[in-house]
Design a protein around this motif. Structure first.
Motif, PDB file in Angstrom:
ATOM      1  N   GLU A  36     -21.780  53.519  97.125  1.00  0.00           N
ATOM      2  CA  GLU A  36     -20.625  54.110  97.792  1.00  0.00           C
ATOM      3  C   GLU A  36     -19.333  53.698  97.095  1.00  0.00           C
ATOM      4  OE1 GLU A  36     -18.504  56.357 100.565  1.00  0.00           O
ATOM      5  OE2 GLU A  36     -20.635  56.321 100.052  1.00  0.00           O
ATOM      6  N   LEU A  88     -18.534  55.626  93.953  1.00  0.00           N
ATOM      7  CA  LEU A  88     -18.042  56.991  94.147  1.00  0.00           C
ATOM      8  C   LEU A  88     -16.550  57.057  94.406  1.00  0.00           C
ATOM      9  CD1 LEU A  88     -20.958  58.435  96.318  1.00  0.00           C
ATOM     10  CD2 LEU A  88     -20.415  58.988  93.933  1.00  0.00           C
ATOM     11  N   VAL A  89     -15.865  55.912  94.417  1.00  0.00           N
ATOM     12  CA  VAL A  89     -14.417  55.936  94.612  1.00  0.00           C
ATOM     13  C   VAL A  89     -13.740  56.787  93.551  1.00  0.00           C
ATOM     14  CG1 VAL A  89     -13.970  53.830  93.247  1.00  0.00           C
ATOM     15  CG2 VAL A  89     -12.363  54.510  95.037  1.00  0.00           C
ATOM     16  N   HIS A  93     -14.679  59.535  92.500  1.00  0.00           N
ATOM     17  CA  HIS A  93     -14.815  60.945  92.875  1.00  0.00           C
ATOM     18  C   HIS A  93     -13.832  61.325  93.973  1.00  0.00           C
ATOM     19  CE1 HIS A  93     -19.053  61.631  91.127  1.00  0.00           C
ATOM     20  NE2 HIS A  93     -18.683  60.428  90.759  1.00  0.00           N
ATOM     21  N   ARG A  94     -13.121  60.342  94.532  1.00  0.00           N
ATOM     22  CA  ARG A  94     -12.279  60.603  95.704  1.00  0.00           C
ATOM     23  C   ARG A  94     -10.848  60.116  95.494  1.00  0.00           C
ATOM     24  NH1 ARG A  94     -17.057  58.106  98.230  1.00  0.00           N
ATOM     25  NH2 ARG A  94     -15.882  56.158  98.211  1.00  0.00           N
ATOM     26  N   PRO A  96      -6.982  59.837  95.205  1.00  0.00           N
ATOM     27  CA  PRO A  96      -5.951  60.674  95.832  1.00  0.00           C
ATOM     28  C   PRO A  96      -4.893  61.122  94.838  1.00  0.00           C
ATOM     29  CG  PRO A  96      -5.461  58.369  96.227  1.00  0.00           C
ATOM     30  CD  PRO A  96      -6.788  58.403  95.497  1.00  0.00           C
ATOM     31  N   ASN A 147     -15.216  68.993  92.452  1.00  0.00           N
ATOM     32  CA  ASN A 147     -15.286  68.301  93.739  1.00  0.00           C
ATOM     33  C   ASN A 147     -14.034  67.477  94.007  1.00  0.00           C
ATOM     34  OD1 ASN A 147     -17.828  69.352  94.212  1.00  0.00           O
ATOM     35  ND2 ASN A 147     -18.906  67.573  93.379  1.00  0.00           N
ATOM     36  N   LEU A 148     -13.522  66.803  92.978  1.00  0.00           N
ATOM     37  CA  LEU A 148     -12.326  65.981  93.141  1.00  0.00           C
ATOM     38  C   LEU A 148     -11.119  66.841  93.509  1.00  0.00           C
ATOM     39  CD1 LEU A 148     -10.794  63.289  92.909  1.00  0.00           C
ATOM     40  CD2 LEU A 148     -10.552  63.725  90.459  1.00  0.00           C
ATOM     41  N   HIS A 185     -11.579  68.000  97.043  1.00  0.00           N
ATOM     42  CA  HIS A 185     -11.420  66.886  97.983  1.00  0.00           C
ATOM     43  C   HIS A 185      -9.956  66.611  98.281  1.00  0.00           C
ATOM     44  CE1 HIS A 185     -12.096  62.956  99.869  1.00  0.00           C
ATOM     45  NE2 HIS A 185     -11.143  62.490  99.078  1.00  0.00           N
ATOM     46  N   SER A 186      -9.118  66.667  97.263  1.00  0.00           N
ATOM     47  CA  SER A 186      -7.698  66.350  97.425  1.00  0.00           C
ATOM     48  C   SER A 186      -6.822  67.595  97.571  1.00  0.00           C
ATOM     49  CB  SER A 186      -7.209  65.512  96.228  1.00  0.00           C
ATOM     50  OG  SER A 186      -7.838  64.247  96.222  1.00  0.00           O
TER      51      SER A 186
END
Length: 282
Positions: free
Chosen positions: A137, A140-141, A143-144, A146, A177-178, A181-182
């Motif tokens: 997990e 995967l930072v 991938h997310r 901000p 995906n990134l 996501h944002s």
């Protein structure tokens, strides 16, 4: 102050993403710090007392530096891959990011590796600060990440006059995906794997221009990294430098006067860029 030289008629703005459009250093540090705090506040029987003592001494600043070392280790891996193979398997890079996290945490004594660790490099013993699920997990930072505060608003403005396109050293699924996501409003998503190479190989910049149906001189690269801008400029792109906190990895290149336009760190990033390119900001 924003400085620039005379520029051609631009039609397409390509954007580096990691560090330029999305923040890296602080979000990664925040994720590590928060996960460590949660682990230390969990059932005391879950974390080995020696590991707990070491983790308790870790300050936010130390986690911040750890995140920087983690990113640097992955960059070494990609550079080695390029040198050995002339290309980079970006999905392998993603896998290596997990292995790198495991390696660096083990060096600090914050996880206890199994002697018969799996080929993924993620097997850990009970008593570690995090188990394998937590490590995955954390990995995967990336991938997310901000967006910077000016990113989405600035791109909305720039989209009024230009085609905006990602041009990132990663693979297309991750970038798609990134961006989703944002909610970053790019018109197109391009990544280096589409061109069978990675920046600063000319194949990426020139391939991206060709794919958009424009000449190199009608393109600009917007980036927070001078080495990336140097590669783009050598291909005929206009070079726009967006200064971001702690993002410049090759400060020695400042002496080469690479950018055609510079937006300073204390300005409003992409919003300031839009204004300088003649777009009304209200």
């Amino acid at each position: 102050m924003i400085t620039m030289t005379s520029r051609p008629q631009l039609r397409v703005l390509f954007f580096d993403v990691f560090g330029t459009c999305v923040a890296q250093r602080k979000p990664v540090a925040d994720a590590l710090w928060r996960a460590a705090k949660e682990a230390l506040e969990s059932d005391t029987s879950l974390v080995n007392s020696e590991v707990r003592a070491k983790a308790t001494k870790m300050s936010y600043e130390q986690w911040f530096e750890f995140g920087g070392e983690w990113n640097k280790d992955v960059e070494v891996f990609t550079s080695d891959s390029k040198a050995k193979h002339g290309n980079v398997d970006w999905r392998a890079v993603d896998k290596y990011r997990f292995e790198s996290l495991h390696k660096l945490l083990a060096q600090l004594g914050l996880i206890i590796p199994h002697e018969d660790a799996s080929t993924s490099g993620l097997a850990v013993k009970e008593g570690s600060l995090w188990n394998e699920s937590h490590l995955k997990e954390l990995g995967l930072v990336w991938h997310r990440l901000p967006p910077w505060p000016d990113t989405c608003r600035g791109l909305d403005l720039l989209n009024k006059q230009f085609s905006t396109v990602t041009l990132s050293n990663t693979y297309n699924d991750l970038m798609t995906n990134l961006v989703a996501h944002s909610s970053i409003p790019f018109k197109h998503v391009y990544t280096s794997d589409l061109f069978q190479s990675f920046k600063p190989n000319p194949k990426v910049y020139l391939g991206a221009a060709e794919k958009m149906g424009v000449k190199p001189e009608e393109c600009a690269l917007v980036a927070a990294h001078l080495d990336d801008l140097k590669g783009a400029k050598a291909c005929g792109f206009y070079a726009i430098y967006i200064e971001r906190p702690l993002e410049e990895k090759t400060p020695e290149l400042r002496e080469q006067n690479i950018p055609d336009m510079v937006v300073k760190e204390d300005e409003d990033g992409f919003i300031a860029l839009a204004e300088r390119l003649g777009i009304e900001v209200v």
